[in-house]
Design an enzyme around this catalytic site. Structure first.
Site, PDB file in Angstrom:
ATOM      1  NE  ARG A 127      24.229 -29.809  45.612  1.00  0.00           N
ATOM      2  CZ  ARG A 127      24.786 -30.661  44.760  1.00  0.00           C
ATOM      3  NH1 ARG A 127      26.014 -30.458  44.326  1.00  0.00           N
ATOM      4  NH2 ARG A 127      24.130 -31.702  44.364  1.00  0.00           N
ATOM      5  CE  LYS A 149      13.589 -11.281  54.864  1.00  0.00           C
ATOM      6  NZ  LYS A 149      12.328 -10.614  55.247  1.00  0.00           N
ATOM      7  CD  GLU A 191      10.911  -0.633  52.443  1.00  0.00           C
ATOM      8  OE1 GLU A 191      11.009  -0.802  53.664  1.00  0.00           O
ATOM      9  OE2 GLU A 191      10.186  -1.347  51.714  1.00  0.00           O
ATOM     10  CE  LYS A 233      17.207  -5.324  55.597  1.00  0.00           C
ATOM     11  NZ  LYS A 233      16.588  -5.561  54.323  1.00  0.00           N
ATOM     12  CD  GLU A 243      11.163 -11.748  58.560  1.00  0.00           C
ATOM     13  OE1 GLU A 243      11.876 -11.170  57.733  1.00  0.00           O
ATOM     14  OE2 GLU A 243       9.955 -11.861  58.457  1.00  0.00           O
ATOM     15  NE  ARG A 247      15.910  -9.710  57.431  1.00  0.00           N
ATOM     16  CZ  ARG A 247      16.810 -10.062  56.547  1.00  0.00           C
ATOM     17  NH1 ARG A 247      17.729 -10.955  56.860  1.00  0.00           N
ATOM     18  NH2 ARG A 247      16.809  -9.533  55.339  1.00  0.00           N
ATOM     19  CG  ASN A 251       8.365  -7.894  57.283  1.00  0.00           C
ATOM     20  OD1 ASN A 251       8.735  -7.662  56.139  1.00  0.00           O
ATOM     21  ND2 ASN A 251       8.781  -8.943  57.972  1.00  0.00           N
ATOM     22  CG  HIS A 254       6.706  -4.449  54.255  1.00  0.00           C
ATOM     23  ND1 HIS A 254       7.147  -3.305  54.881  1.00  0.00           N
ATOM     24  CD2 HIS A 254       7.520  -4.594  53.159  1.00  0.00           C
ATOM     25  CE1 HIS A 254       8.180  -2.800  54.214  1.00  0.00           C
ATOM     26  NE2 HIS A 254       8.422  -3.568  53.167  1.00  0.00           N
ATOM     27  CG  HIS A 258       3.728  -7.528  50.976  1.00  0.00           C
ATOM     28  ND1 HIS A 258       4.422  -8.270  51.910  1.00  0.00           N
ATOM     29  CD2 HIS A 258       4.666  -6.887  50.232  1.00  0.00           C
ATOM     30  CE1 HIS A 258       5.729  -8.074  51.739  1.00  0.00           C
ATOM     31  NE2 HIS A 258       5.893  -7.241  50.727  1.00  0.00           N
ATOM     32  CG  HIS A 271       7.833  -2.556  47.861  1.00  0.00           C
ATOM     33  ND1 HIS A 271       6.953  -3.519  48.315  1.00  0.00           N
ATOM     34  CD2 HIS A 271       8.768  -2.401  48.839  1.00  0.00           C
ATOM     35  CE1 HIS A 271       7.357  -3.933  49.510  1.00  0.00           C
ATOM     36  NE2 HIS A 271       8.454  -3.275  49.853  1.00  0.00           N
TER      37      HIS A 271
HETATM   38  N1  GLY Z   1      12.964  -6.103  53.686  1.00  0.00           N
HETATM   39  C1  GLY Z   1      12.821  -6.736  54.932  1.00  0.00           C
HETATM   40  C2  GLY Z   1      13.995  -7.585  55.307  1.00  0.00           C
HETATM   41  O1  GLY Z   1      15.016  -7.567  54.658  1.00  0.00           O
HETATM   42  O2  GLY Z   1      13.903  -8.316  56.261  1.00  0.00           O
END
Ligand code: GLY
Length: 368
Positions: A127, A149, A191, A233, A243, A247, A251, A254, A258, A271
Site C-alpha cells: 500500500r 505521476k 519539455e 513545474k 490536475e 496542471r 500538457n 501532448h 500522444h 516522446h
Molecule cells: N508531464 C505532465 C505532468 O506531470 O503533469
C-alpha cells in the site's frame, strides 16, 4: 548544489541538482537522516534498466551501501514495453524475495520509463513505501521525475493504470546527461522549451539566447536550465497536484503529441519529438483562432528547430490522429481538450475547438 523545494504540505520534498554523485549523495544523506533518523539496516530495491545499469549503477549502489542500507537491484529491459503489469509483477516478486517491508525504500534509477514504473511499484507495494527518484535523462530531470505521476500502460492505452505518488527526494546529476544520444537530449529539450512557452517568457528568451551552449551540454548552463524548469513545474504542481485545473497546461503539445505517438506505433518518434510536432500543430490552432500572432508561431517553430526537434508533421492520416485525440485522458464528456498558447509565456485550456480548425492546423503543420 542547487535545490528546488516542491511544496506539497506533508508530501513536500527537495530536488537536489549537482554535477557529481559524491556531492549529490552527501546532500541527500543529510536531508534523509534529518527526516527519518536512521537509514542503517533499511532495505532498498533499485530499479533500473540495462543501459543505465552499465553507466551509473555502481556509484549509486556504493553510495547507498555506504549509508548502511542493504541494496538489491532489479534490471528491466530498456524501453516503453517495460511499463507493463507483467513487468510490475516481476518487480513485486523481487521486492518480496528481498524481504522489503513498509519501511524499506525503492529507488528509480533511469529515465522516464523507469521513474514511472518504479514509482508505480513503490505506490502499490504494501500500500505504498517510500521512494527516491534518480532521473538520468533530460526529459526525466525536467519533467517526469517531478510531480508524482507514476503509472504503467494498458495494452490499449498509455499511463492509464497509475496514481499520484510523491518521492522522498529527487537526485539529479547533470553530468549524467553527457551520455545521452542527440535524440534523447533533444527529446528533453522539448519539455524544457514547453515550460517557457506555457509559463515564463523570460525563460523562453533565455533558452533562445543560450541554445548553442545548451546543445554543447555545458554543465553549469544545463544546471541553470534544469533548475529554472524544475521551479516552473514545481510551482504548477504545488497549486494543482492532482490536475484538477492548472496542471493541465503542462500538457501543451501532448493532445496531438500522444496521437502522433499512438498513430505511429510508439517506435518511430521519441516522446519529445512527438510533443514538438504536437506543439507546432497546437500553435497553428492558436494562430487560426486568433489567439497568437504569426510572428509568435514562427518564434515557437524556430526554437524547436534550433533544438534539433522535428517541426513538420509526418504523413499520418488525419482521421487516425483525430481518433487518438478523442482517446486523450484530458477529455471531458467526449470533448477533446487542448492546451493552447495565448501569449508568450502563457497558455490556457480550451474545450470547444472545432474539428475543421484542428484539420486545418494538421494540414498547415505538414507544410515545410
Ligand atoms: N508531464 C505532465 C505532468 O506531470 O503533469
Amino acid at each position: 548544489m542547487i535545490s528546488v523545494w516542491v511544496e506539497l504540505n506533508d508530501k513536500s520534498y527537495p530536488i537536489f541538482l549537482h554535477d557529481n554523485w559524491n556531492n549529490l549523495f552527501q546532500e541527500a544523506l543529510v536531508y534523509l537522516c534529518r527526516k527519518s533518523c536512521s537509514l542503517r539496516g533499511k532495505k532498498m530495491l533499485i530499479i533500473t534498466d540495462e543501459n543505465v545499469y552499465d553507466l551509473y549503477h555502481n556509484p549509486v549502489k556504493q553510495a547507498f551501501s555506504s549509508w548502511g542500507i542493504e541494496v538489491v537491484t532489479s534490471v528491466v529491459p530498456p524501453g516503453e514495453s517495460s511499463k507493463s503489469l507483467q513487468q510490475a509483477e516481476k518487480l513485486y516478486t523481487a521486492a518480496l524475495q528481498a524481504n522489503l517491508d513498509r519501511h524499506s525504500l525503492i529507488t528509480a534509477l533511469g529515465g522516464g520509463v523507469i521513474g514511472d514504473l518504479a514509482g508505480f511499484i513503490a505506490s502499490t507495494y504494501m500500500r505504498g513505501i517510500p521512494f527516491i527518484q534518480i532521473p538520468t535523462s533530460l526529459l526525466a530531470q525536467v519533467d517526469s521525475s517531478i510531480g508524482g505521476k507514476v503509472a504503467v500502460n494498458h495494452p490499449s492505452a498509455k499511463n492509464v493504470i497509475g496514481s499520484f505518488y510523491q518521492p522522498e527526494c529527487v537526485l539529479m546529476n547533470v553530468a549524467a546527461l553527457k551520455t545521452l544520444t542527440g535524440r534523447e537530449f533533444s527529446s528533453g529539450m522539448a519539455e524544457l522549451i514547453k515550460h517557457g512557452i506555457i509559463r515564463n517568457e523570460a525563460f523562453l528568451t533565455w533558452l533562445e539566447a543560450n541554445q548553442a551552449a545548451l546543445a554543447a551540454r555545458e554543465n553549469s548552463l544545463l544546471a541553470q536550465a534544469i533548475h529554472r524548469s524544475c521551479e516552473i513545474k514545481s510551482e504548477i504542481v504545488k497549486r494543482d497536484e492532482r490536475e484538477t485545473g492548472l496542471r493541465a497546461v503542462l500538457n501543451f503539445g501532448h493532445t496531438v503529441g500522444h496521437a502522433i505517438e499512438a498513430a505511429s506505433g510508439y517506435e518511430t518518434f521519441t516522446h519529445g519529438e512527438a510533443v514538438s510536432m504536437g506543439m507546432i500543430v497546437e500553435a497553428h490552432i492558436a494562430r487560426l483562432l486568433g489567439l497568437i500572432s504569426p510572428e509568435y508561431l514562427s518564434r515557437i517553430l524556430k526554437i524547436l528547430a534550433g533544438a534539433d526537434l522535428p517541426i513538420v508533421l509526418p504523413d499520418l492520416d488525419n482521421r487516425l490522429l483525430l481518433k487518438w485525440m478523442q482517446h486523450d485522458k484530458k477529455n471531458v464528456q467526449d470533448r477533446v481538450v487542448f492546451v493552447l498558447p495565448t501569449a508568450p509565456g502563457k497558455a490556457e485550456i480550451f474545450r470547444d475547438v472545432q474539428i475543421d480548425v484542428v484539420l486545418e492546423a494538421l494540414d498547415a503543420a505538414r507544410q515545410e
